[in-house]
Design an enzyme around this catalytic site. Sequence first.
Site, PDB file in Angstrom:
ATOM      1  N   ASP A  12      -3.172   2.771  -5.031  1.00  0.00           N
ATOM      2  CA  ASP A  12      -2.192   2.371  -4.471  1.00  0.00           C
ATOM      3  C   ASP A  12      -1.692   1.355  -4.496  1.00  0.00           C
ATOM      4  O   ASP A  12      -2.065  -0.232  -4.432  1.00  0.00           O
ATOM      5  CB  ASP A  12      -2.417   2.191  -2.828  1.00  0.00           C
ATOM      6  N   HIS A  16       0.803  -1.453  -0.301  1.00  0.00           N
ATOM      7  CA  HIS A  16      -0.031   0.312  -0.271  1.00  0.00           C
ATOM      8  C   HIS A  16       1.244   0.969   0.026  1.00  0.00           C
ATOM      9  O   HIS A  16       1.975   1.473   0.737  1.00  0.00           O
ATOM     10  CB  HIS A  16      -0.807   0.073   1.443  1.00  0.00           C
ATOM     11  N   TYR A  17      -0.016   1.724  -0.472  1.00  0.00           N
ATOM     12  CA  TYR A  17       1.012   3.573   0.320  1.00  0.00           C
ATOM     13  C   TYR A  17       0.086   4.170   1.128  1.00  0.00           C
ATOM     14  O   TYR A  17      -1.367   3.980   1.103  1.00  0.00           O
ATOM     15  CB  TYR A  17       1.809   4.721  -0.920  1.00  0.00           C
ATOM     16  N   THR A  18       0.341   5.026   1.646  1.00  0.00           N
ATOM     17  CA  THR A  18      -0.526   5.125   3.393  1.00  0.00           C
ATOM     18  C   THR A  18      -1.350   6.961   2.823  1.00  0.00           C
ATOM     19  O   THR A  18      -2.863   6.510   3.828  1.00  0.00           O
ATOM     20  CB  THR A  18       0.097   6.545   3.794  1.00  0.00           C
ATOM     21  N   HIS A  42      -2.733  -2.965  -3.378  1.00  0.00           N
ATOM     22  CA  HIS A  42      -3.856  -2.670  -3.223  1.00  0.00           C
ATOM     23  C   HIS A  42      -4.634  -2.300  -4.025  1.00  0.00           C
ATOM     24  O   HIS A  42      -5.996  -3.355  -4.340  1.00  0.00           O
ATOM     25  CB  HIS A  42      -4.103  -1.993  -2.164  1.00  0.00           C
ATOM     26  N   GLU A  71       2.711  -0.458   4.404  1.00  0.00           N
ATOM     27  CA  GLU A  71       2.133   0.918   3.790  1.00  0.00           C
ATOM     28  C   GLU A  71       3.338   1.388   3.705  1.00  0.00           C
ATOM     29  O   GLU A  71       4.227   1.688   4.654  1.00  0.00           O
ATOM     30  CB  GLU A  71       1.853   1.545   5.270  1.00  0.00           C
TER      31      GLU A  71
HETATM   32 ZN   LIG Z   1      -3.958   0.296   1.252  1.00  0.00          ZN
END
Ligand SMILES: [Zn+2]
Length: 223
Positions: free
Chosen positions: A140, A23-25, A130, A88
């Site tokens: 993301d 993921h990215y935040t 994600h 993340e």
């Molecule tokens: Zn995510």
Amino acid sequence: MILRPSPNHEPRRSAIVDMLVLHYTGMLDGPGALERLCDPATKVSAHYVIEEDGRVFALVDESRRAWHAGAGSWRGETDINSRSIGIELVNPGHEFGYRPFPYPQIDALIELTRGILVRHPIPPRNVVAHADIAPTRKEDPGELFPWQSLAEIHGIGLWPCGEPVEPPPVPVILAGLAHYGYDVADPTAALVAFQRHFRPWSLTGEADPETCGRLRALLRVMR
Ligand SMILES: [Zn+2]
């Protein structure tokens, strides 16, 4: 590794952990993201957060079910949280100023992932974004994530080297995407998600020859 325990977890409902979800935040900064992922009111978390400077925060023990995936599907499995480790990466994301992932952050991710792949039987095709598991909802970690170098240099995930092919009929393409793992209920969203991961320089959502060649290459690797 910095311990930053989050209360947002529960027992896994699967004995096997065979997916890694990246993921990215998607928030302005790392401290804000850590706060959110540790706030009992938000009911979200991840096993790890990696700052842009490479610091790794451990939030949830790998034996527990963290709450990072939300509604999604991969290879027909819908309880992704029970079967996955979630990481993340701090990045403002498409909403707040999407930017490349710095080398120290990716280096830390590679080291962390190497350990995860030793501890759990996660096949390369199950190292996913994600966006791969929730194509209609998520973008993301997005098209700037270095999937190619992770796969080709570090052996993490897959990278297809397929020549462009004449696109087959749409149902055949969708069957291929579904076989690889995607939920194809929204065909364009599934194609964009595929492109974000495997043909990130052009997110058209169209089944062009290059996209189809890459899908075919991945399906061949699986056999
Ligand atoms: Zn995510």
